[in-house]
Design an enzyme around this catalytic site. Sequence first.
Site, PDB file in Angstrom:
ATOM      1  N   HIS A 322       0.852  -1.185   0.000  1.00 40.65           N
ATOM      2  CA  HIS A 322       0.000   0.000   0.000  1.00 40.65           C
ATOM      3  C   HIS A 322       0.885   1.231   0.000  1.00 40.65           C
ATOM      4  O   HIS A 322       1.935   1.227   0.647  1.00 40.65           O
ATOM      5  CB  HIS A 322      -0.905   0.006   1.247  1.00 40.65           C
ATOM      6  CG  HIS A 322      -2.063   0.918   1.121  1.00 40.65           C
ATOM      7  ND1 HIS A 322      -1.966   2.265   1.359  1.00 40.65           N
ATOM      8  CD2 HIS A 322      -3.340   0.679   0.734  1.00 40.65           C
ATOM      9  CE1 HIS A 322      -3.145   2.818   1.139  1.00 40.65           C
ATOM     10  NE2 HIS A 322      -3.999   1.880   0.746  1.00 40.65           N
ATOM     11  N   ASP A 379      -7.852  -5.433   0.267  1.00 40.92           N
ATOM     12  CA  ASP A 379      -8.339  -6.326  -0.787  1.00 40.92           C
ATOM     13  C   ASP A 379      -7.945  -7.778  -0.588  1.00 40.92           C
ATOM     14  O   ASP A 379      -8.448  -8.652  -1.279  1.00 40.92           O
ATOM     15  CB  ASP A 379      -7.823  -5.849  -2.150  1.00 40.92           C
ATOM     16  CG  ASP A 379      -8.421  -4.512  -2.524  1.00 40.92           C
ATOM     17  OD1 ASP A 379      -9.619  -4.333  -2.304  1.00 40.92           O
ATOM     18  OD2 ASP A 379      -7.683  -3.648  -3.028  1.00 40.92           O
TER      19      ASP A 379
HETATM   20  N1  ACO Z   1       3.997  -7.900  -4.727  1.00 40.75           N
HETATM   21  C1  ACO Z   1       5.339  -7.926  -4.938  1.00 40.75           C
HETATM   22  N2  ACO Z   1       6.128  -6.836  -4.877  1.00 40.75           N
HETATM   23  C2  ACO Z   1       5.527  -5.669  -4.590  1.00 40.75           C
HETATM   24  C3  ACO Z   1       4.157  -5.566  -4.345  1.00 40.75           C
HETATM   25  C4  ACO Z   1       3.387  -6.747  -4.417  1.00 40.75           C
HETATM   26  N3  ACO Z   1       2.067  -6.711  -4.191  1.00 40.75           N
HETATM   27  N4  ACO Z   1       3.827  -4.291  -4.093  1.00 40.75           N
HETATM   28  C5  ACO Z   1       4.970  -3.603  -4.165  1.00 40.75           C
HETATM   29  N5  ACO Z   1       6.004  -4.425  -4.465  1.00 40.75           N
HETATM   30  C6  ACO Z   1       7.428  -4.061  -4.566  1.00 40.75           C
HETATM   31  C7  ACO Z   1       7.717  -3.317  -5.854  1.00 40.75           C
HETATM   32  O1  ACO Z   1       8.081  -4.218  -6.889  1.00 40.75           O
HETATM   33  C8  ACO Z   1       8.853  -2.423  -5.426  1.00 40.75           C
HETATM   34  O2  ACO Z   1      10.025  -3.227  -5.356  1.00 40.75           O
HETATM   35  P1  ACO Z   1      11.481  -2.578  -5.654  1.00 40.75           P
HETATM   36  O3  ACO Z   1      11.731  -1.617  -4.540  1.00 40.75           O
HETATM   37  O4  ACO Z   1      12.397  -3.747  -5.676  1.00 40.75           O
HETATM   38  O5  ACO Z   1      11.364  -1.913  -6.998  1.00 40.75           O
HETATM   39  C9  ACO Z   1       8.486  -2.030  -3.993  1.00 40.75           C
HETATM   40  O6  ACO Z   1       7.691  -3.124  -3.511  1.00 40.75           O
HETATM   41  C10 ACO Z   1       7.678  -0.738  -3.886  1.00 40.75           C
HETATM   42  O7  ACO Z   1       6.531  -0.878  -4.714  1.00 40.75           O
HETATM   43  P2  ACO Z   1       5.830   0.300  -5.493  1.00 40.75           P
HETATM   44  O8  ACO Z   1       5.081  -0.277  -6.627  1.00 40.75           O
HETATM   45  O9  ACO Z   1       6.848   1.370  -5.786  1.00 40.75           O
HETATM   46  O10 ACO Z   1       4.859   0.853  -4.367  1.00 40.75           O
HETATM   47  P3  ACO Z   1       3.661   1.845  -4.602  1.00 40.75           P
HETATM   48  O11 ACO Z   1       3.443   2.542  -3.315  1.00 40.75           O
HETATM   49  O12 ACO Z   1       3.908   2.674  -5.808  1.00 40.75           O
HETATM   50  O13 ACO Z   1       2.443   0.866  -4.953  1.00 40.75           O
HETATM   51  C11 ACO Z   1       0.641  -0.636  -4.705  1.00 40.75           C
HETATM   52  C12 ACO Z   1       1.476   0.483  -4.042  1.00 40.75           C
HETATM   53  C13 ACO Z   1       0.184  -0.197  -6.078  1.00 40.75           C
HETATM   54  C14 ACO Z   1      -0.574  -0.904  -3.829  1.00 40.75           C
HETATM   55  C15 ACO Z   1       1.514  -1.914  -4.804  1.00 40.75           C
HETATM   56  O14 ACO Z   1       1.932  -2.325  -3.527  1.00 40.75           O
HETATM   57  C16 ACO Z   1       0.780  -3.042  -5.512  1.00 40.75           C
HETATM   58  O15 ACO Z   1       0.838  -3.130  -6.749  1.00 40.75           O
HETATM   59  N6  ACO Z   1       0.091  -3.954  -4.763  1.00 40.75           N
HETATM   60  C17 ACO Z   1      -0.661  -5.008  -5.388  1.00 40.75           C
HETATM   61  C18 ACO Z   1      -1.997  -4.453  -5.902  1.00 40.75           C
HETATM   62  C19 ACO Z   1      -2.970  -4.170  -4.788  1.00 40.75           C
HETATM   63  O16 ACO Z   1      -3.157  -4.973  -3.889  1.00 40.75           O
HETATM   64  N7  ACO Z   1      -3.596  -3.017  -4.876  1.00 40.75           N
HETATM   65  C20 ACO Z   1      -4.617  -2.585  -3.893  1.00 40.75           C
HETATM   66  C21 ACO Z   1      -4.078  -1.479  -3.054  1.00 40.75           C
HETATM   67  S1  ACO Z   1      -5.250  -1.051  -1.801  1.00 40.75           S
HETATM   68  C22 ACO Z   1      -6.435  -0.177  -2.603  1.00 40.75           C
HETATM   69  O17 ACO Z   1      -6.201   0.522  -3.553  1.00 40.75           O
HETATM   70  C23 ACO Z   1      -7.744  -0.338  -2.155  1.00 40.75           C
END
Ligand code: ACO
Length: 445
Positions: A322, A379
């Site tokens: 998140h 979620d």
């Molecule tokens: N699985 C694996 N790796 C992940 C995940 C995940 N679910 N989420 C983040 N990461 C990793 C990224 O690859 C990144 O790794 P790095 O540092 O090696 O490059 C690091 O964690 C940071 O991730 P970002 O994508 O930069 O984080 P951001 O804050 O931009 O994204 C998000 C947040 C979109 C929620 C992300 O965690 C994600 O895609 N989660 C899965 C989708 C999801 O569950 N979305 C619902 C969110 S809650 C809502 O909107 C109601």
Amino acid sequence: MGVATLQEARTASTAERPRTGQTARLVLDGKTYELPIVVGTENEKAIDTSQLRAETGYITLDNGFGNTGACQSRITFIDGEKGILRYRGIPIEELAEKSTFTETAHLIMYGELPTKTQLERFSKRLNCSSLIHEDMLHFFTGFPKDAHPMAILTTVVASLSAFYPVPEQLDEPAEEQVIANLMSQIRTIAAFSYKKSIGEPIVYPSNKLRFVENFLTMMFSSPVKDYHLDPDIVRAVDVFFLLHADHEQNCSTSTVRLAGSSLGNIYAVVSAGICALWGKLHGGANQEVVNMLQYIRRNGCSPEEFVARAKDKKERLMGFGHRVYRTFDPRARIIKQICHKLLNKRGVSDPCFDIALKLEEIALKDDYFLSRHLYPNVDFYSGLILKAAGFPTNMFTVLFAIGRMPGWLAQWREMHHDPGFKIARPRQIYQGPTLRHYVPVSERV
Ligand code: ACO
């Protein structure tokens, strides 16, 4: 090249916004600027850069808006480090235990828990606003049978603008009616789109039923079959809506504020929010989580293998991570408990729930997830509740939209009542070609 340093300093307060009298000192190209510091009621701090460009010629650049406060709001407080979520100051845990979606919607929208009379009035207004114009039923027959219900929802919600014109000057009664229409009609549209997708006749709403009962009955009864309202399912769906009711400046809410800032039609504005919600990194994640769990189950892929693939960036562990929470999403804890209770009480063993528990256990011991602060979000378990209640996976994000409606409307309302209101218009740093001239087609190589 400009060199910028920021230091905290104390000077007199200059402006109309709630400020502390403190400033941040910015040294840029040899000149010093004092930027006001704004402190929220929970001690969150911001540097007010609203005059930055006018005074310095510089703008701030913040990819993904991770450090940008787009507004000051009184609605929802999140402390992502501590896993705290409060609506109008009240902890989400208390509301989930003691309140209902309708009551919480009133709290979010108008700032206070309603009195008994206010609640009755609000509920009655929602009930009386649940029908959609009969001519709109034609829309539902125009969509392909396998249309995603979110595609139908965005379109039909935007189309409400054609059937329920919004007066140019929205006085309080007109605003109340628009709010009631959107909160109530989205539920009717959602149920109608589901009925259309399964080829059954639509079931009209009934003023005899409460908010969630009404929705479940429109979804699952038919002219030949009554729907038995199970209080556990009713309560689970009610709490699901309540937990989704607002989440400050997330992607879809920011979309509502941005689109609404052009003074766009409120139905179209909310439809823009629904479009933003649909994406799988936001509200679409609840559908993707169950798809992921079913994929693991059906393809004989172990949870360990799936987590390894997520760490290799071949997959995302949907329902994890998140932007704001660096620890457990408090909503995920509540939803997990409800899911446990619901499945236990119904004597249902859902292999997907077991896979989810296993994925969580593995991930929460793994340095990849711990070092990146990736924990289950709302979620991760919510889809399993909806699955247990009988909703097909492609309806999950639609249910999120129904739940989020009070938040979108409250944020839209707050923005329009803000004396400092202005159209939202971010800037950019242009990185394209510098000046060049048109070349006729005959001379191009
Ligand atoms: N699985 C694996 N790796 C992940 C995940 C995940 N679910 N989420 C983040 N990461 C990793 C990224 O690859 C990144 O790794 P790095 O540092 O090696 O490059 C690091 O964690 C940071 O991730 P970002 O994508 O930069 O984080 P951001 O804050 O931009 O994204 C998000 C947040 C979109 C929620 C992300 O965690 C994600 O895609 N989660 C899965 C989708 C999801 O569950 N979305 C619902 C969110 S809650 C809502 O909107 C109601």
